[in-house]
Motif scaffolding. Sequence first.
Motif, short mmCIF file in Angstrom:
data_model
loop_
_atom_site.label_atom_id
_atom_site.label_comp_id
_atom_site.label_asym_id
_atom_site.label_seq_id
_atom_site.Cartn_x
_atom_site.Cartn_y
_atom_site.Cartn_z
N PHE A 28 36.06 39.91 47.56
CA PHE A 28 35.20 40.81 48.34
C PHE A 28 33.91 41.11 47.59
O PHE A 28 32.93 41.53 48.20
N ALA A 29 33.91 40.94 46.29
CA ALA A 29 32.73 41.19 45.48
C ALA A 29 32.86 40.43 44.17
O ALA A 29 33.97 40.20 43.68
N ALA A 30 31.72 40.03 43.61
CA ALA A 30 31.73 39.36 42.30
C ALA A 30 30.35 39.49 41.69
O ALA A 30 29.33 39.43 42.39
N PHE A 31 30.31 39.65 40.37
CA PHE A 31 29.06 39.77 39.63
C PHE A 31 29.24 39.07 38.30
O PHE A 31 30.29 39.18 37.67
N ASN A 32 28.25 38.33 37.89
CA ASN A 32 28.33 37.55 36.66
C ASN A 32 28.00 38.42 35.45
O ASN A 32 26.85 38.80 35.24
N PRO A 81 25.29 33.18 44.15
CA PRO A 81 25.14 32.90 45.58
C PRO A 81 26.52 32.98 46.24
O PRO A 81 27.54 32.76 45.58
N LYS A 82 26.55 33.34 47.52
CA LYS A 82 27.86 33.48 48.17
C LYS A 82 27.78 33.01 49.60
O LYS A 82 26.73 32.98 50.23
N GLU A 83 28.94 32.63 50.12
CA GLU A 83 29.09 32.22 51.51
C GLU A 83 30.30 32.96 52.08
O GLU A 83 31.41 32.87 51.53
N GLU A 84 30.07 33.70 53.14
CA GLU A 84 31.18 34.42 53.75
C GLU A 84 32.18 33.43 54.35
O GLU A 84 31.79 32.47 55.02
N ALA A 92 43.72 40.66 55.81
CA ALA A 92 42.95 40.82 57.04
C ALA A 92 42.72 42.28 57.40
O ALA A 92 41.78 42.60 58.15
N PHE A 93 43.51 43.19 56.87
CA PHE A 93 43.36 44.61 57.17
C PHE A 93 42.12 45.22 56.50
O PHE A 93 41.68 46.31 56.88
N MET A 94 41.55 44.54 55.50
CA MET A 94 40.42 45.09 54.76
C MET A 94 39.14 45.06 55.59
O MET A 94 38.80 44.04 56.20
N ASP A 95 38.42 46.17 55.60
CA ASP A 95 37.14 46.26 56.30
C ASP A 95 36.02 45.89 55.33
O ASP A 95 35.11 46.68 55.04
N ARG A 96 36.11 44.67 54.78
CA ARG A 96 35.09 44.18 53.86
C ARG A 96 34.92 42.69 54.06
O ARG A 96 35.87 42.00 54.49
N ARG A 97 33.75 42.18 53.76
CA ARG A 97 33.49 40.75 53.89
C ARG A 97 34.07 40.01 52.70
O ARG A 97 33.92 40.43 51.56
N TYR A 98 34.70 38.91 52.98
CA TYR A 98 35.32 38.06 51.96
C TYR A 98 34.46 36.81 51.80
O TYR A 98 34.04 36.21 52.79
N SER A 99 34.17 36.44 50.55
CA SER A 99 33.21 35.36 50.33
C SER A 99 33.67 34.39 49.26
O SER A 99 34.53 34.71 48.42
N ASN A 424 44.53 42.19 43.79
CA ASN A 424 43.07 42.34 43.74
C ASN A 424 42.70 43.82 43.62
O ASN A 424 43.04 44.63 44.47
N ASN A 425 41.96 44.16 42.56
CA ASN A 425 41.62 45.58 42.38
C ASN A 425 40.63 46.09 43.43
O ASN A 425 40.44 47.30 43.56
N SER A 426 40.01 45.18 44.18
CA SER A 426 39.08 45.61 45.23
C SER A 426 39.77 46.32 46.38
O SER A 426 39.13 47.04 47.15
N ILE A 427 41.09 46.13 46.52
CA ILE A 427 41.80 46.79 47.61
C ILE A 427 42.43 48.10 47.15
O ILE A 427 43.10 48.77 47.94
#
Length: 450
Positions: A28-32, A81-84, A92-99, A424-427
């Motif tokens: 759902f998120a990533a940063f270098n 760079p990312k692609e959804e 699927a229950f998460m209200d976030r974009r997965y990329s 995943n800690n994002s959830i």
Amino acid sequence: MRPPFPHIPWTGGDGPRILGVNPWITDFAAFNVWSRPVGLLACLDMVRRAGASVALVDCLDPTWADTKWPRPGKYGTGHYPKEEIDTPEPLAFMDRRYSRYGLPREQVRRALASIDPRPDAVMVTTIMTYWYPGSLDILDICAELWPDVPRFLGGSYATLCGEHAALHANAHLQQGPMEAPDNWDSFWRLIDLPTPKLPEYAGLSLSLDLYDDPAYSIILGSRGCPFSCEYCASRALYPHFTQGDHTRITASIRSEYERGVRDFAFYDDALLINPECWLWPALDSVTDSGLDLRLHTPNAMHIRRLTKEVCLRLKQAGLHTVRLGLETTDFDHRNDVKLTREEWETGARNLLDAGFDLDDIGVYILFGLPGQNLDNVRQAVDHVRAFGFRPHLAHYTPIPGSPMFHKACQASAYPLADEPLFQNNSIWPCVPGGFNWDQAKHWKLLLQGK
């Protein structure tokens, strides 16, 4: 029309050709933050020193990108760079974009297809257990291109989620460090070759030269950790704490510096343990040579070891980014015995007395532990801000193999042990109710002091 793909060279001896692949991040998120697949680079180094020829395709590196890559941020860090893409069904229950983060999938496929001559074996890694979809995708591409070439999957997913990986990965699993005698012997047997002698300092020497024109590099002086924190699986991944030779580490730093690298990130889990073994000799050599470099510690340093002398030496050597593992200010009920209130306050003062700027110092506070009272997190944030430091929430990741994982499984509403995607800690897997946008905004403002 797309430009032709650059040639990916083989380097090393006349032995088998071993291709290493660092897959995309799927999240759902990533940063270098100075990211490098250190385990894969160690594997490629040891097989090359044993006579193999090696090559690397890193899906998270812009070296051969023919797509627009975000401008680097501070000290070489930055966005990918990312692609959804479609969110995996369990999430699927998460209200976030997965990329998918990194190079475009079709470009990576063309890159692999262009490799000539073809590899004799392929090594694929996994950095986080819940990023395994990218690894499985890479393995499928490799199986399509070279169906008879042995494929090996290593890293955290293969090691810590072995049953799941055995069911889903079209590859041989390498569980644990490749330098372990059984793993070293098994790899060569599976590619039908006699087992060569394991090179000296295997696991602590990295094939950093496989990156062309890197924006940053890494320093690895040790593997494993002598501590056993409840939330950490370091011992499950690397059972033994070993430290390297300062002359080899210094040579690696010099080599990267001569290639134009100025930003170096330490990858050690226990950087300040026995610093006289390698850290001080290596940093003294850097200082004596007048190398104008910047050092960074994305892995938190142990605060109780920040004596006046240590802080002064780190400052003199060029440390710019300081990250500390405070974890909590509830010192009477900590999950470990690594830190007292007095040690925390003394270490903080020593950093400032050594000349570090407040902007240099970030402090990690654990968030989302099983059964955690979030009021304690708020108190820790306020405490850190009172010192003038920048608090960072370290979102808890329930990791198989860590002492706390059983407690996490009991506290979570998700089947953590059955499906790594739920790790995943994002959830916010162990926070009652899980991830919440309103709460996420609340914590963001709190960290900013608003």
